[in-house]
Design a protein around this motif. Structure first.
Motif, PDB file in Angstrom:
ATOM      1  N   THR A  96       0.791  -1.152  -0.015  1.00  0.00           N
ATOM      2  CA  THR A  96       0.067  -0.049  -0.114  1.00  0.00           C
ATOM      3  C   THR A  96       0.917   1.276  -0.038  1.00  0.00           C
ATOM      4  O   THR A  96       0.705   2.132  -0.565  1.00  0.00           O
ATOM      5  CB  THR A  96      -0.863   0.128   1.370  1.00  0.00           C
ATOM      6  N   TRP A  97       1.871   1.132   0.739  1.00  0.00           N
ATOM      7  CA  TRP A  97       2.916   2.487   0.741  1.00  0.00           C
ATOM      8  C   TRP A  97       3.592   2.611  -0.399  1.00  0.00           C
ATOM      9  O   TRP A  97       3.932   3.441  -0.879  1.00  0.00           O
ATOM     10  CB  TRP A  97       3.772   2.384   2.146  1.00  0.00           C
ATOM     11  N   SER A 119     -10.195  13.776   5.909  1.00  0.00           N
ATOM     12  CA  SER A 119     -10.926  12.387   5.726  1.00  0.00           C
ATOM     13  C   SER A 119     -11.443  12.300   7.084  1.00  0.00           C
ATOM     14  O   SER A 119     -11.041  12.675   8.112  1.00  0.00           O
ATOM     15  CB  SER A 119      -9.940  11.176   5.184  1.00  0.00           C
ATOM     16  N   VAL A 120     -12.499  11.088   7.173  1.00  0.00           N
ATOM     17  CA  VAL A 120     -12.771  10.669   8.549  1.00  0.00           C
ATOM     18  C   VAL A 120     -12.519   8.876   8.217  1.00  0.00           C
ATOM     19  O   VAL A 120     -12.951   8.400   7.029  1.00  0.00           O
ATOM     20  CB  VAL A 120     -14.397  10.858   8.739  1.00  0.00           C
ATOM     21  N   HIS A 121     -11.889   8.352   9.072  1.00  0.00           N
ATOM     22  CA  HIS A 121     -11.690   6.830   8.864  1.00  0.00           C
ATOM     23  C   HIS A 121     -12.538   6.135   9.974  1.00  0.00           C
ATOM     24  O   HIS A 121     -12.455   6.380  11.104  1.00  0.00           O
ATOM     25  CB  HIS A 121     -10.176   6.865   9.385  1.00  0.00           C
ATOM     26  N   VAL A 122     -13.277   5.236   9.505  1.00  0.00           N
ATOM     27  CA  VAL A 122     -14.348   4.548  10.251  1.00  0.00           C
ATOM     28  C   VAL A 122     -13.861   2.841   9.982  1.00  0.00           C
ATOM     29  O   VAL A 122     -13.922   2.174   9.278  1.00  0.00           O
ATOM     30  CB  VAL A 122     -15.656   4.680   9.526  1.00  0.00           C
ATOM     31  N   ALA A 123     -13.813   2.412  11.336  1.00  0.00           N
ATOM     32  CA  ALA A 123     -13.450   0.682  11.662  1.00  0.00           C
ATOM     33  C   ALA A 123     -14.535   0.301  12.250  1.00  0.00           C
ATOM     34  O   ALA A 123     -15.493   1.022  12.916  1.00  0.00           O
ATOM     35  CB  ALA A 123     -12.180   0.794  12.068  1.00  0.00           C
ATOM     36  N   ASP A 146      -4.905  -2.515   7.328  1.00  0.00           N
ATOM     37  CA  ASP A 146      -5.944  -2.411   6.228  1.00  0.00           C
ATOM     38  C   ASP A 146      -5.300  -1.327   5.516  1.00  0.00           C
ATOM     39  O   ASP A 146      -4.687  -0.391   5.735  1.00  0.00           O
ATOM     40  CB  ASP A 146      -7.083  -1.838   6.788  1.00  0.00           C
ATOM     41  N   SER A 147      -5.445  -1.718   4.091  1.00  0.00           N
ATOM     42  CA  SER A 147      -4.847  -0.677   3.248  1.00  0.00           C
ATOM     43  C   SER A 147      -5.236   0.831   3.120  1.00  0.00           C
ATOM     44  O   SER A 147      -4.480   1.663   2.734  1.00  0.00           O
ATOM     45  CB  SER A 147      -5.101  -1.150   1.393  1.00  0.00           C
ATOM     46  N   THR A 148      -6.493   0.927   3.875  1.00  0.00           N
ATOM     47  CA  THR A 148      -6.864   2.321   4.138  1.00  0.00           C
ATOM     48  C   THR A 148      -6.128   3.130   4.938  1.00  0.00           C
ATOM     49  O   THR A 148      -6.318   4.214   5.106  1.00  0.00           O
ATOM     50  CB  THR A 148      -8.529   2.145   4.270  1.00  0.00           C
ATOM     51  N   ASN A 149      -5.279   2.228   5.899  1.00  0.00           N
ATOM     52  CA  ASN A 149      -4.820   2.958   7.111  1.00  0.00           C
ATOM     53  C   ASN A 149      -3.352   3.835   6.891  1.00  0.00           C
ATOM     54  O   ASN A 149      -2.676   3.608   7.374  1.00  0.00           O
ATOM     55  CB  ASN A 149      -4.475   1.982   8.228  1.00  0.00           C
ATOM     56  N   ILE A 150      -3.579   4.610   5.587  1.00  0.00           N
ATOM     57  CA  ILE A 150      -2.729   5.527   5.309  1.00  0.00           C
ATOM     58  C   ILE A 150      -2.873   6.929   5.297  1.00  0.00           C
ATOM     59  O   ILE A 150      -2.100   7.763   5.058  1.00  0.00           O
ATOM     60  CB  ILE A 150      -1.915   5.159   4.145  1.00  0.00           C
ATOM     61  N   VAL A 151      -4.254   7.070   5.799  1.00  0.00           N
ATOM     62  CA  VAL A 151      -4.903   8.436   5.870  1.00  0.00           C
ATOM     63  C   VAL A 151      -4.563   9.111   7.180  1.00  0.00           C
ATOM     64  O   VAL A 151      -4.337   8.122   8.157  1.00  0.00           O
ATOM     65  CB  VAL A 151      -6.437   8.326   5.557  1.00  0.00           C
ATOM     66  N   GLY A 195      -5.744  -0.101  15.759  1.00  0.00           N
ATOM     67  CA  GLY A 195      -4.613   0.607  14.944  1.00  0.00           C
ATOM     68  C   GLY A 195      -4.635   1.777  14.015  1.00  0.00           C
ATOM     69  O   GLY A 195      -3.740   2.484  13.308  1.00  0.00           O
ATOM     70  N   ILE A 196      -6.038   1.996  13.923  1.00  0.00           N
ATOM     71  CA  ILE A 196      -6.340   3.302  12.996  1.00  0.00           C
ATOM     72  C   ILE A 196      -6.183   4.576  13.894  1.00  0.00           C
ATOM     73  O   ILE A 196      -6.417   5.599  13.295  1.00  0.00           O
ATOM     74  CB  ILE A 196      -7.876   3.131  12.362  1.00  0.00           C
ATOM     75  N   ILE A 197      -6.081   4.479  15.231  1.00  0.00           N
ATOM     76  CA  ILE A 197      -5.857   5.686  16.158  1.00  0.00           C
ATOM     77  C   ILE A 197      -4.610   6.232  15.775  1.00  0.00           C
ATOM     78  O   ILE A 197      -3.686   5.838  15.849  1.00  0.00           O
ATOM     79  CB  ILE A 197      -6.141   5.344  17.615  1.00  0.00           C
ATOM     80  N   LYS A 198      -4.728   7.619  15.375  1.00  0.00           N
ATOM     81  CA  LYS A 198      -3.404   8.374  15.139  1.00  0.00           C
ATOM     82  C   LYS A 198      -2.967   9.550  16.102  1.00  0.00           C
ATOM     83  O   LYS A 198      -3.934   9.855  16.935  1.00  0.00           O
ATOM     84  CB  LYS A 198      -3.500   9.217  13.783  1.00  0.00           C
TER      85      LYS A 198
END
Length: 390
Positions: free
Chosen positions: A17-18, A33-37, A136-141, A172-175
């Protein structure tokens, strides 16, 4: 691709993904963005958020999965699917790179969505996690806010077999320094979210603790109440971050989710006499909500068109189904589908009785033929069963 193949398509890191993001010159950096898991509800929450932000006048990208009828349902701007030609052009332009790096279907699709959102200059994109969170591949936002709807025992072969382990993957999506909204609290998961958010200095909001008067929505499943609370908390956090959303826009956005975004398959009424309802719930937590609501409906006889994929824990979901219904066992047309004979054998162990059909359409037609106008037909067990009926 995971949707059809299953575990063989699951990637255990974000290296590809990177690589893709770098090759495309990091499109994810060009939009908010808003990231939703979450285990359940992330699709509904994503569509609700998109609908409200559209009502507030923003140009809104929406990335979700899986699709029901058309691949392009995954990538929308202001409710309109990505044009076919744009999909073709993206793949044609980058095919050499995809083949060389052996990218997965999901990785390519994430790249396509983010590239499209950049080209179309969206104000904000609602990005739904495909599976898990951390890998997850979306986890680059880098989102304005992260959202975790709830935690349940699903995809345990990848994410762990306890709520605590699964919560850690979703967390893991928490930044760092980015607020996070948690839709449901469990004793096992709350400590995980508090620990991760504290280590990253991320403000955490538990929507169950928020004093909120729930707004009505056109998404009618009882399980949507928790999702609406999660959405209202998320919108409050966005407002605090400077996004202009009025109470009226919030109300209108929630009332017209289906019309604005085209969401399907959530407690969707297909017919009235007999009443036909389909729902994409497919794990223990999701089905427990849906089947409980089913028992609250008024009908003479209940008919259930049921098919599942082969990696489901049937011992957890089959006991949830009512014994007094007539079953129409079937298998969706994908390689991951559980053979209809195997489903019927397992169902019999829980006193669920019915006939086997060679495909979903045949099963649904048989139910329509046998049901009287005061009966109820429920279609579910798998996203793919619902997709074939739609």
């Amino acid at each position: 691709m995971y949707q059809r193949v299953g575990s063989a398509a699951y990637k255990t890191d974000l290296t590809n993904t990177w690589k893709l993001a770098s090759y495309l010159d990091h499109p994810q950096r060009s939009f908010k963005s808003v990231h939703v898991a979450g285990t359940n509800g992330k699709g509904s929450v994503s569509h609700m958020l998109a609908s409200v932000l559209m009502e507030a006048g923003y140009k809104v990208g929406l990335y979700t999965s899986p699709h029901l009828k058309d691949f392009r349902e995954r990538i929308k701007i202001n409710g309109a699917m990505m044009p076919e030609q744009a999909v073709i052009n993206f793949i044609s332009m980058h095919q050499g790179f995809f083949e060389k790096e052996q990218l997965s279907f999901f990785e390519m699709t994430v790249g396509m969505a983010f590239d499209y959102f950049r080209k179309e200059k969206v104000d904000i994109a609602i990005v739904e996690v495909g599976l898990g969170g951390r890998l997850d591949s979306t986890n680059i936002v880098s989102p304005e806010v992260s959202v975790i709807t709830n935690i349940g025992l699903d995809h345990t072969q990848f994410l762990g077999n306890t709520l605590g382990l699964i919560a850690r993957e979703k967390a893991g999506i928490i930044k760092a320094n980015v607020p996070v909204v948690i839709g449901e609290k469990h004793k096992e998961t709350k400590s995980v979210f508090l620990s991760v958010s504290e280590s990253l200095n991320a403000p955490v909001y538990f929507s169950e603790d928020e004093e909120t008067e729930l707004l009505p929505s056109d998404l009618k499943g009882n399980y949507q109440k928790q999702n609406i609370r999660t959405v209202q908390t998320t919108l409050k956090v966005l407002q605090q971050g400077g996004w202009k959303i009025s109470p009226e826009q919030m109300e209108q956005g929630l009332l017209y989710v289906v019309k604005s975004t085209g969401l399907q398959g959530r407690w969707q009424l297909l017919k009235e006499e007999p009443m036909v309802i389909c729902d994409t719930a497919h794990n223990k937590e999701g089905l427990s909500y849906t089947l409980k609501q089913l028992t609250q409906q008024r009908f003479d006889k209940l008919h259930i068109v049921l098919g599942v994929v082969s990696d489901k824990s049937l011992e957890h979901i089959l006991p949830l189904f009512p014994k007094d219904a007539i079953y129409y066992f079937c298998a969706p047309q994908i390689s991951r589908a559980l053979k209809v004979e195997d489903l019927a054998l397992e169902a019999a162990k829980f006193d669920l009785k019915g006939a086997c059909y060679s495909n979903v359409r045949e099963a649904y037609d048989a139910a329509l033929k046998l049901a009287s106008k005061n009966d109820l037909i429920y279609i579910g067990g798998s996203t793919f069963v619902v997709a074939e009926v739609l």
